[in-house]
Design an enzyme around this catalytic site. Structure first.
Site, mmCIF file in Angstrom:
data_model
loop_
_atom_site.group_PDB
_atom_site.id
_atom_site.type_symbol
_atom_site.label_atom_id
_atom_site.label_comp_id
_atom_site.label_asym_id
_atom_site.label_seq_id
_atom_site.Cartn_x
_atom_site.Cartn_y
_atom_site.Cartn_z
ATOM 1 N N ASP A 48 0.985 -1.151 0.131
ATOM 2 C CA ASP A 48 -0.115 0.083 0.055
ATOM 3 C C ASP A 48 0.824 1.189 0.052
ATOM 4 O O ASP A 48 1.910 1.266 0.963
ATOM 5 C CB ASP A 48 -1.007 -0.054 1.305
ATOM 6 C CG ASP A 48 -1.891 0.976 1.194
ATOM 7 O OD1 ASP A 48 -2.727 1.112 0.324
ATOM 8 O OD2 ASP A 48 -1.932 2.030 2.091
ATOM 9 N N GLU A 96 1.865 -0.546 -4.953
ATOM 10 C CA GLU A 96 0.985 0.736 -5.370
ATOM 11 C C GLU A 96 1.610 2.103 -5.352
ATOM 12 O O GLU A 96 1.719 2.593 -4.401
ATOM 13 C CB GLU A 96 -0.264 0.870 -4.407
ATOM 14 C CG GLU A 96 -1.202 1.855 -4.611
ATOM 15 C CD GLU A 96 -2.040 2.366 -3.546
ATOM 16 O OE1 GLU A 96 -3.058 2.989 -3.856
ATOM 17 O OE2 GLU A 96 -1.581 2.569 -2.540
#
Ligand code: TEU
Length: 552
Positions: free
Chosen positions: A217, A276
């Site tokens: 993330d 990401e």
């Protein structure tokens, strides 16, 4: 020493190089116990469906222990399963069953920030300014003697200041902590070697259990500009971390990914690292250098509208980056943060046709592909009623991502939330009804709109023209082309546009992907059409459709 172990030329390509990976948002996938929230056991029950789609892996968004302020992206214990989703034993069972069906499993790791409920953060709050406990995070003194002015002018991605007072009522402890997202998500201090060690242990925990990889993330986050200086300007519109160059894409982050790559390679089956990295292709490309991450989502592509020029220019740029880094793109058009393509591309029947074309195109491009649950059903973005919105970005910043997260429709019958929850009395923990009250499942955590059953899996299975049928057809063709070596890793792509509105991507190996973005039907390039998202009309590809053509 930095290792640079690239793959020998004759080694087989790793499984992920041509894989299609399906993003499961556990809250909204399948609810096994009737509490209105999806869970791990629900995913396990639906593995036959995932296998029938032909996906090679699933990425599970966070199911680790969390107070759920940001629907799990505020993790308080990285090595535990939140009771809302089940138990570690249920995770192990899901992993084993997925593997038995040939489905790899990726878990989400959130290294930029944690939850205020993490015990290390709780210890830091209880400790004195300047203590080793506080040094795990970014605790900084107020700019003024009264404790009213935060340490700098940074704005949180979710809106408002990126700082929160540790003890707002204290007159002696005037420190603030940094949170790039909600105030329930304090940022880790990655300059502290103890944080680096902590995450080594987290990665090992999941790799040792057998997971096949991790999705990282906010992978371009983690480090902040030294000294945490003021930003030159405070953005009006917040565009993720891009809005603040001082809070992202700092050079030291690359050493972490080199370290994680070595860790991933230390296992007999190398584990996949996908980041990401929401940056322009050139900057994102630096994260997939040969000794760093294996993949980053092609964000420039994921954010596109229905725009011929933009597709060609972004596709060409991603190809340039592929040549430079040697890493194939990982295509995506949807995820749990983005507006669904059906809606983004125009809504209604038009948007649905375009979204079908887009998924066909996506599956034909060289590289790996990520699809978000419900994308294979052509689900539109839902305008979730104001009172039901759960996204902290909505309360802090006025943007709601809930519309892409509505629980999936499995059956046309509204009973049991269109098959999302079990029908009849349940023993669930019940957000809507008393536990074991016998009245039936709780209502889903986000309401499903009327008519949601029109998109149901079981309904689409019987319809050859449905998005689901088009998707599975494309998956089957892709598998055949991979098996026969026509679709292979490391293939070059040549993007072009034509005045009649076509986007063309000629992939090495003899297949061209064509998308008709103009108003008129268009001819296909010479060759054999392998697949279309809509039937050809008098040999022409209708507007808002896509095709794969084997070049002659
Ligand atoms: O998203 C990172 C991120 O920057 C998003 O906030 C994005 O900019 C926003 O959704 C607008 O599209 C990741 C997760 O995917 C997201 O769900 C989390 O809320 C966020 O990190 C914080 O963990």
């Amino acid at each position: 020493m930095t290792e640079n172990r690239t793959r020998p030329l004759d080694a087989p390509a790793p499984w992920w190089s041509t894989a299609v990976i399906y993003e499961v948002y556990p809250r909204s996938f399948a609810d096994s116990d009737g509490d209105g929230v999806g869970d791990l056991a629900g995913i396990r029950q639906r593995l036959p469906y995932l296998e029938s789609l032909g996906v090679h892996g699933i990425w599970l968004t966070p199911f680790q222990r969390s107070p759920q302020v940001d629907q799990g992206y505020d993790i308080s214990d990285y090595c535990a399963v939140d009771p809302l989703f089940g138990t570690l034993a249920e995770f192990d069972a899901l992993l084993a069953d997925a593997h038995a069906r040939g489905i790899h499993v990726l878990v989400d790791i959130v290294p930029n920030h944690t939850s205020t409920e993490n015990e290390l953060f709780q210890k830091a709050l209880a400790a004195q300014p300047g203590s080793p406990e506080r040094a795990m995070f970014h605790f900084v003194d107020s700019m003024d003697a009264a404790g009213l002015v935060p340490p700098n002018n940074w704005i949180s991605v979710f809106g408002g200041s990126a700082w929160h007072r540790a003890h707002p009522a204290s007159t002696t402890d005037l420190q603030w902590y940094l949170h790039l997202f909600s105030s329930a998500q304090p940022d880790w201090n990655w300059n502290n070697p103890a944080v680096v060690d902590y995450f080594d242990r987290v990665l090992r925990f999941w790799f040792d259990r057998g997971v096949d990889g991790i999705r990282i993330d906010v992978a371009h986050g983690l480090f902040k500009a030294p000294g945490l200086p003021d930003a030159d300007s405070v953005p009006v519109v917040i565009d993720g971390l891009r809005s603040n160059p001082l809070a992202m894409d700092q050079e030291p982050v690359h050493a972490i990914y080199r370290r994680w790559r070595r860790l991933a390679q230390s296992y007999d089956r190398e584990r996949l690292l996908v980041g990401e990295v929401n940056l322009e292709p050139q900057r994102a490309g630096r994260y997939t250098r040969p000794d760093e991450l294996h993949q980053t989502f092609a964000f420039a592509f994921a954010r596109l509208g229905w725009d011929q020029e933009a597709w060609v220019s972004v596709g060409s740029e991603l190809e340039r980056v592929r040549v430079e880094t040697g890493a194939d793109p990982s295509w995506a058009l949807e995820n749990h943060d983005l507006v669904r393509t059906v809606t983004r591309f125009g809504g209604g029947e038009l948007g649905a046709a375009r979204a079908r074309a887009a998924i066909v195109a996506l599956l034909g491009l060289p590289g790996s592909a990520y699809v978000f649950q419900g994308q294979e059903l052509g689900l539109p973005e839902i305008d979730v009623p104001l009172a039901d919105r759960a996204d902290p970005m909505w309360t802090r910043g006025g943007v709601s991502r809930d519309g892409a997260r509505v629980p999936l429709p499995w059956d046309p019958d509204p009973a049991g939330a269109f098959g999302f929850s079990p029908v009849g009395p349940t023993v669930g923990s019940g957000v809507g009804y008393e536990v074991g009250s016998g009245v039936g499942p709780a209502r889903p955590w986000l309401p499903q709109p009327e008519g949601w059953g029109d998109w149901a899996v079981s309904k689409q299975l019987g319809d050859a023209a449905s998005t689901l049928s088009v998707f599975t057809g494309a998956m089957r063709s892709r598998a055949e082309l991979v098996a026969s070596g026509v679709f292979r890793a490391g293939a070059a792509a040549r993007w072009s546009g034509t005045p009649d509105g076509r986007v063309m991507c000629e992939r090495q190996g003899g297949v061209t992907v064509v998308v008709a973005m103009g108003d008129a039907a268009v001819p296909l390039p010479p060759g054999r059409p392998l697949l279309t998202s809509a039937p050809l009309v008098a040999g022409l590809l209708p507007p808002n459709a896509a095709a794969w053509v084997q070049r002659s």
